[in-house]
Every structure is written in structure tokens, then in C-alpha cells.
Design a protein around this motif. Structure first.
Motif, PDB file in Angstrom:
ATOM      1  N   ASP A 193       0.776  -1.229   0.079  1.00  0.00           N
ATOM      2  CA  ASP A 193       0.145   0.048  -0.067  1.00  0.00           C
ATOM      3  C   ASP A 193       0.893   1.453  -0.043  1.00  0.00           C
ATOM      4  O   ASP A 193       0.360   2.464   0.163  1.00  0.00           O
ATOM      5  CB  ASP A 193      -0.937   0.151   1.058  1.00  0.00           C
ATOM      6  N   SER A 194       2.144   1.044  -0.083  1.00  0.00           N
ATOM      7  CA  SER A 194       3.159   2.483   0.042  1.00  0.00           C
ATOM      8  C   SER A 194       3.343   3.286  -1.155  1.00  0.00           C
ATOM      9  O   SER A 194       3.471   4.422  -1.149  1.00  0.00           O
ATOM     10  CB  SER A 194       4.414   1.715   0.552  1.00  0.00           C
ATOM     11  N   GLY A 209       7.288   7.735   2.826  1.00  0.00           N
ATOM     12  CA  GLY A 209       6.957   8.893   3.934  1.00  0.00           C
ATOM     13  C   GLY A 209       8.462   9.067   4.400  1.00  0.00           C
ATOM     14  O   GLY A 209       8.574  10.277   5.178  1.00  0.00           O
ATOM     15  N   VAL A 244       4.745  11.375   1.902  1.00  0.00           N
ATOM     16  CA  VAL A 244       3.400  10.663   2.146  1.00  0.00           C
ATOM     17  C   VAL A 244       3.609   9.162   2.512  1.00  0.00           C
ATOM     18  O   VAL A 244       4.452   8.469   1.992  1.00  0.00           O
ATOM     19  CB  VAL A 244       2.749  10.638   0.673  1.00  0.00           C
ATOM     20  N   ASN A 301       1.481   6.831   2.605  1.00  0.00           N
ATOM     21  CA  ASN A 301       0.730   5.855   1.635  1.00  0.00           C
ATOM     22  C   ASN A 301       0.709   6.550   0.445  1.00  0.00           C
ATOM     23  O   ASN A 301      -0.598   7.281   0.287  1.00  0.00           O
ATOM     24  CB  ASN A 301      -0.610   5.385   2.330  1.00  0.00           C
ATOM     25  N   SER A 302       1.371   6.448  -0.545  1.00  0.00           N
ATOM     26  CA  SER A 302       0.962   7.024  -1.745  1.00  0.00           C
ATOM     27  C   SER A 302       0.324   6.103  -2.962  1.00  0.00           C
ATOM     28  O   SER A 302       0.274   6.485  -4.004  1.00  0.00           O
ATOM     29  CB  SER A 302       2.438   7.802  -2.427  1.00  0.00           C
ATOM     30  N   ASP A 354      -3.796  10.347   0.639  1.00  0.00           N
ATOM     31  CA  ASP A 354      -3.257  10.533   1.686  1.00  0.00           C
ATOM     32  C   ASP A 354      -3.140  11.935   2.314  1.00  0.00           C
ATOM     33  O   ASP A 354      -2.357  12.816   1.518  1.00  0.00           O
ATOM     34  CB  ASP A 354      -2.079   9.912   1.652  1.00  0.00           C
ATOM     35  N   SER A 355      -3.981  12.572   3.019  1.00  0.00           N
ATOM     36  CA  SER A 355      -4.133  13.922   3.264  1.00  0.00           C
ATOM     37  C   SER A 355      -3.174  14.537   4.512  1.00  0.00           C
ATOM     38  O   SER A 355      -2.357  13.715   5.192  1.00  0.00           O
ATOM     39  CB  SER A 355      -5.431  14.459   3.719  1.00  0.00           C
ATOM     40  N   SER A 410      -8.508  18.093   7.625  1.00  0.00           N
ATOM     41  CA  SER A 410      -7.411  17.469   6.619  1.00  0.00           C
ATOM     42  C   SER A 410      -7.476  18.138   5.527  1.00  0.00           C
ATOM     43  O   SER A 410      -8.351  18.647   4.992  1.00  0.00           O
ATOM     44  CB  SER A 410      -8.362  16.094   6.514  1.00  0.00           C
ATOM     45  N   HIS A 421      -9.759  10.486   2.832  1.00  0.00           N
ATOM     46  CA  HIS A 421      -8.922   9.625   3.582  1.00  0.00           C
ATOM     47  C   HIS A 421      -9.283   9.992   5.202  1.00  0.00           C
ATOM     48  O   HIS A 421      -9.517   9.110   6.023  1.00  0.00           O
ATOM     49  CB  HIS A 421      -7.465  10.241   3.623  1.00  0.00           C
ATOM     50  N   ASN A 440     -10.627   7.012   7.205  1.00  0.00           N
ATOM     51  CA  ASN A 440      -9.337   6.829   7.978  1.00  0.00           C
ATOM     52  C   ASN A 440      -8.789   5.496   7.666  1.00  0.00           C
ATOM     53  O   ASN A 440      -8.275   4.687   8.719  1.00  0.00           O
ATOM     54  CB  ASN A 440      -9.783   6.628   9.444  1.00  0.00           C
ATOM     55  N   LEU A 448      -6.829   4.119   3.957  1.00  0.00           N
ATOM     56  CA  LEU A 448      -6.152   4.265   2.552  1.00  0.00           C
ATOM     57  C   LEU A 448      -6.246   2.657   2.113  1.00  0.00           C
ATOM     58  O   LEU A 448      -6.118   2.615   0.784  1.00  0.00           O
ATOM     59  CB  LEU A 448      -4.920   4.942   2.616  1.00  0.00           C
TER      60      LEU A 448
END
Length: 209
Positions: free
Chosen positions: A85-86, A105, A133, A135-136, A152-153, A160, A182, A186, A188
Motif C-alpha cells: 500500500d506504500s 514517507g 506521504v 501511503n502514496s 493521503d491527506s 484534513s 482519507h 481513515n 487508505l
């Protein structure tokens, strides 16, 4: 381009006009088939898969052709491997390039693949902290604004803020646009985002329907 929905995990294709799978046809993937390490993106050239080369080899890019199956794009340069999910990927139609990342991140660095030259370029936009980020995976190019939008806010207190990358000015920025999907979900892992070129709208779909 192929007018199909391509399923990279199993090498199958679905025809939305006939509302049926292609029978007796399997487009065997030339990359590692791993549920957590394949990212797909539609482009004007066709569907592109970002995945590991066989036996957990380095990252590669493959283009789907309805007649030939998967073709290696042979990118010139090394770049990161997608993971679960990254990592996300989107198609910048104005510059005819794929944009991948940011990665995990730790930095705001992104990677691009130019379809004309096949070159891989790494770049770090201005306002890098906004690009860290976690989770991009869910990112999409918004053509009429020339932005890349991330689900991903950025949290500012209880607000947000929508996280964006301004392609023309090579900088990250945030937009006050109300509560982001997001923040609403909550989660992603259960959201997907896509841009509708015809209607100039962004759709977010969540697992609950």
C-alpha cells in the motif's frame, strides 16, 4: 487503448462491451505475480504494470498490448520497487510520462518515466515536507489543473487538507477542500481514486460501495 480491463495478477482480461472475460486467452505476466507488489496504470499507450522482475529481481515496467500481451518498456535507469500500500503511479498526459512515488514517507522524492526517451528521472519538488506521504498508493493526475492529487491527506489540527503536487511549478502544496475521503474513512487500504478526463472530475471509491 485495448478497450479491456486488464487483470495483471492472473493475466486475464475483461471486455466491458461484451460484459464478459476473454475466453481461452491468458496474457501470462512476465513479472513476478505478487498481490502486494504490482501497480497498474492506464495511459494513452495502453495499460502499464510496475512490478518486480522474475525471482524478486529489480523493478521493471511493462506495456500491455491486446495482440502481443505484455511488452518490456526497458526503462533506462534504476528505480524503486512497488510495495503493497506504500507506492502509487499515475500518468501525466501533458508530459507523456509516468510518475511514481513518493516512497514510504521518508522523503518527497519522486520518479518519472518518459515514454519518448525511456529515461528514468528522480526529482525532489519544493516544499518537500508536504510530500512525505506515508501511503502514496492512491494518487491520480488531474489534467485540467496539471496537478497530481494524493488521497493521503495532511492533517492540520482536526482539519484534513488535500495534498497535491503542482507539475508545472514542481512543488507540493495543500488545498483546503473540506473533509478528505482519507479522513472520512481513515483507511487508505479501502479507497481508490481516478480522474475522469471527459467530465474533469475526480472519483473516490471505497470498499463499502
Amino acid at each position: 487503448k485495448a478497450k479491456l480491463l486488464v487483470y495483471a495478477y492472473g493475466g486475464y482480461a475483461y471486455d466491458p462491451v461484451r460484459m464478459d472475460w476473454l475466453r481461452g486467452v491468458s496474457f501470462k505476466p512476465p513479472f513476478d505475480v505478487d498481490w502486494g507488489a504490482i501497480v497498474m496504470q492506464a495511459t494513452s499507450h495502453g495499460a502499464v504494470a510496475w512490478a518486480h522482475r522474475p525471482n524478486r529481481g529489480p523493478a521493471g515496467l511493462w506495456l500491455f498490448d491486446r495482440d502481443k500481451g505484455w511488452e518490456d518498456l526497458k526503462p533506462a535507469g534504476a528505480f524503486g520497487q512497488p510495495w503493497c500500500d506504500s507506492n502509487g503511479m499515475t500518468f501525466d498526459s501533458k508530459r507523456d510520462r509516468l510518475v511514481m512515488g513518493p516512497f514510504g514517507g521518508k522523503s518527497g522524492e519522486m520518479v518519472s518515466f518518459d515514454f519518448a526517451t525511456k529515461k528514468i528521472e528522480k526529482f525532489t519538488p519544493a516544499n518537500e515536507d508536504l510530500g512525505k506521504v506515508g501511503n502514496s498508493r492512491e494518487m491520480t493526475y488531474v489534467a485540467h489543473a496539471d496537478w497530481i492529487l494524493f488521497l493521503d491527506s495532511v492533517m492540520a489540527g482536526e482539519k484534513s487538507l488535500t495534498r497535491l503536487y503542482d507539475c508545472a511549478k514542481n512543488r507540493y502544496l495543500v488545498l483546503v477542500a473540506g473533509k478528505t475521503p482519507h479522513a472520512e474513512e481513515n483507511d487508505l487500504h479501502s479507497l481508490s481514486v481516478n480522474y475522469d478526463y471527459r467530465r474533469q472530475l475526480i472519483y473516490v471509491i471505497q470498499a463499502g460501495g
